[in-house]
Structure formats: C-alpha cells, structure tokens
Design an enzyme around this catalytic site. Sequence first.
Site, short mmCIF file in Angstrom:
data_model
loop_
_atom_site.label_atom_id
_atom_site.label_comp_id
_atom_site.label_asym_id
_atom_site.label_seq_id
_atom_site.Cartn_x
_atom_site.Cartn_y
_atom_site.Cartn_z
N HIS A 1 0.84 -1.21 0.00
CA HIS A 1 0.00 0.00 0.00
C HIS A 1 0.88 1.26 0.00
O HIS A 1 0.60 2.23 -0.72
CB HIS A 1 -0.89 0.04 1.25
CG HIS A 1 -1.86 -1.10 1.38
ND1 HIS A 1 -1.73 -2.07 2.34
CD2 HIS A 1 -2.97 -1.40 0.69
CE1 HIS A 1 -2.73 -2.93 2.24
NE2 HIS A 1 -3.50 -2.55 1.24
N ASP B 1 -3.69 -7.11 -7.52
CA ASP B 1 -5.10 -7.43 -7.76
C ASP B 1 -5.40 -7.16 -9.23
O ASP B 1 -6.11 -6.23 -9.58
CB ASP B 1 -5.98 -6.61 -6.82
CG ASP B 1 -5.71 -6.98 -5.37
OD1 ASP B 1 -6.23 -8.01 -4.92
OD2 ASP B 1 -4.93 -6.27 -4.71
N ARG C 1 -3.88 -10.23 4.06
CA ARG C 1 -4.30 -11.56 4.53
C ARG C 1 -3.12 -12.45 4.90
O ARG C 1 -3.33 -13.51 5.50
CB ARG C 1 -5.16 -12.24 3.46
CG ARG C 1 -6.53 -11.58 3.31
CD ARG C 1 -7.44 -12.35 2.37
NE ARG C 1 -8.82 -11.87 2.43
CZ ARG C 1 -9.38 -11.03 1.57
NH1 ARG C 1 -8.68 -10.57 0.56
NH2 ARG C 1 -10.63 -10.66 1.71
P1 AMP Z 1 -6.54 -3.66 -0.36
O1 AMP Z 1 -6.35 -2.90 0.91
O2 AMP Z 1 -6.12 -5.09 -0.27
O3 AMP Z 1 -7.92 -3.47 -0.96
O4 AMP Z 1 -5.53 -3.02 -1.40
C1 AMP Z 1 -5.55 -1.65 -1.67
C2 AMP Z 1 -4.69 -1.39 -2.89
O5 AMP Z 1 -3.35 -1.80 -2.61
C3 AMP Z 1 -5.16 -2.17 -4.11
O6 AMP Z 1 -5.02 -1.37 -5.28
C4 AMP Z 1 -4.19 -3.32 -4.14
O7 AMP Z 1 -4.01 -3.89 -5.42
C5 AMP Z 1 -2.92 -2.67 -3.64
N1 AMP Z 1 -1.99 -3.69 -3.12
C6 AMP Z 1 -2.27 -4.67 -2.24
N2 AMP Z 1 -1.19 -5.45 -2.06
C7 AMP Z 1 -0.22 -4.96 -2.86
C8 AMP Z 1 1.12 -5.35 -3.15
N3 AMP Z 1 1.70 -6.40 -2.57
N4 AMP Z 1 1.83 -4.61 -4.04
C9 AMP Z 1 1.26 -3.53 -4.64
N5 AMP Z 1 0.00 -3.12 -4.42
C10 AMP Z 1 -0.74 -3.83 -3.55
#
Ligand code: AMP
Length: 288
Positions: free
Chosen positions: A37, A150, A189
């Site tokens: 993030h 994602d 996760r």
């Molecule tokens: P989430 O909180 O899981 O909904 O993710 C929020 C944003 O962070 C989304 O655009 C995800 O694709 C991105 N994100 C999550 N994990 C990663 C990662 N390992 N590398 C880059 N972006 C990520």
Amino acid sequence: MLTFESRSNVHEVVSEWKRAGLRVGFVPTMGALHEGHLALVSQALRENDRVVASIFVNPLQFGPNEDFTRYPRTLDVDSRMLDSVGCHAVYLPHVDEMYPSGADTHVVQEVAPKYLCGEFRPGHFTGVLTVVLKLIAQVAPHVLYLGRKDFQQVVAITRMVRHLDLDLELEVKACATVREPDGLALSSRNRYLTPEERAVAPTIKRALDAVVAKFVAGERRVDVLESHGRSVLDAALAFRIQYLQVVDSETCTPRVLGNAIALRTDTVAVAAYLGSTRLIDNVPLTGS
Ligand code: AMP
C-alpha cells in the site's frame, strides 16, 4: 495529515486543492496497511501535489462466508504509517454514509468479473466497482492508484473508468506488486498464515515463474503451461487451487476458451487456499 470522515469534507478540500491548480492522487485501500500500500502512496506522492488515501472495509465485496468480520482492522497503525510517508489526507468513510438504507444501485460489469476470482466470489466485483465508483465521485482525484497484485480488479476498474467516460477526468495507474524477498506478494491476509503456511506460501510465485519460464522457452499451448504451473503447486502438498489460468490481460478471458494459444501480452493468474487463507497472485507472461 488531514482526516476526513464525511464525503462532503473530503470533496470540499480536494476541490479547493484543484481550484488552486494542485494535482491530486488517490489510493483506495481496506486498511491493514503494508509496504505494498505504501508503495502506491509513495508513487502517488512523487507524481502529485496532494495525495488522499482511503480506508474502508467494504462489506459489499465480501460474500456471506468470507472474512469480512475477521478482516484485520488496524486503524491507528495505518494512520501513523500514512502520516510517516507524507500522505496528505486519509478518508475514512462510514458504512451508513456509503450505503444508506435503501441504496439499491450497483455497478455490474459483464466480462472481466465472469472469470478467475469472479467464478468463486459471486458479486465480489460488483461490490468493488460500486465502492470504487462512489469513492471516485466523492474524492474526485486526478489519478487513481491501484496495485497489479489485484490484476482482475485493475482490469475491471480500468474498463469501468473507460466505459463510463470517467477517463475524461481521471487517469488510472497500475503499480508493480511489492513482494517479500522470497517472492510472496504482500497482502493484508498474509497475517492469517501459520508459520508452516508462511514457509510454503512463496510456492505460489514459483509456480507463476515456472509458467513464465516455459512460455519464454517457447511453449505456447495453454493446457501445457497451466498444468506445469499447477504441478509446482501440487508438489507442495499444501494448496487447494481454485484456478491457475492464462488469460487475456485486457479482459481476463481465459485462453482455454479460445484457440488455447498463449500470447506475449497474456497474464498468468492464480488463486489458492493455504489452510483457511485464500491467496492470489499473477504475473505477465513476459515476466515481472
Ligand atoms: P486492499 O487494501 O487489499 O484493498 O488493497 C488496496 C490497494 O493496494 C489495491 O489497489 C491493491 O491492489 C494494492 N496492493 C495490495 N497489495 C499490494 C502489493 N503487494 N503490491 C502492490 N499493491 C498492492
């Protein structure tokens, strides 16, 4: 760092910034933040004058038997992390403002949500697209930052922005997946994994890399590529694979549905359970 809890406040301040000629980047998240993030926030900070991140665990994108209630919520730590990298504002919508009672309008997309995760998470992408459209309307940024981790979400959101003509006002940027040194993609996760599961989890990336290596070596038959990747995961004796598929990177359509020949522009994507934790990952067939 500014904190907004209502859509009118965030909208007003972002409008002021825009009137002053400032460029505004936006990073939507569900919190439980990690370096993945923060990489999005940092890229947004490099490319914009102001950056807003949002934290909202969106009930609409979780199925009835999914981990909505146990999804990690670490708001204080998250706010400190955003502040420490220089994020200008965090938006923390309330569920009753986001989904007032009686709200019955959702974004339904036809193609990308049919495949990959969509087969196993009915309604998930309707939930994602609905909340992202609302967040875009509320924050009204110039640039939206998403993680390629994602991949299907990037495809679905990019298509929504294009098809609903939001691209006249908004640019979507997809950023590289941030990984642990052993290859495991960072994910909120991952904290569910037991030490034993964590030790075997990098096999997911190794399976994807094995598919890429075979493709680069000249193999184009999709069934051969996919079974090669699955065999790497199966050998670890720990995963329950939902899918490992070569798909069209623009639509997420599996190549097995066509003439089953993989193209250089395709992506190989995987979802598998490790114990009770569902992990996803993907790489372009040309490697990441
Ligand atoms: P989430 O909180 O899981 O909904 O993710 C929020 C944003 O962070 C989304 O655009 C995800 O694709 C991105 N994100 C999550 N994990 C990663 C990662 N390992 N590398 C880059 N972006 C990520």
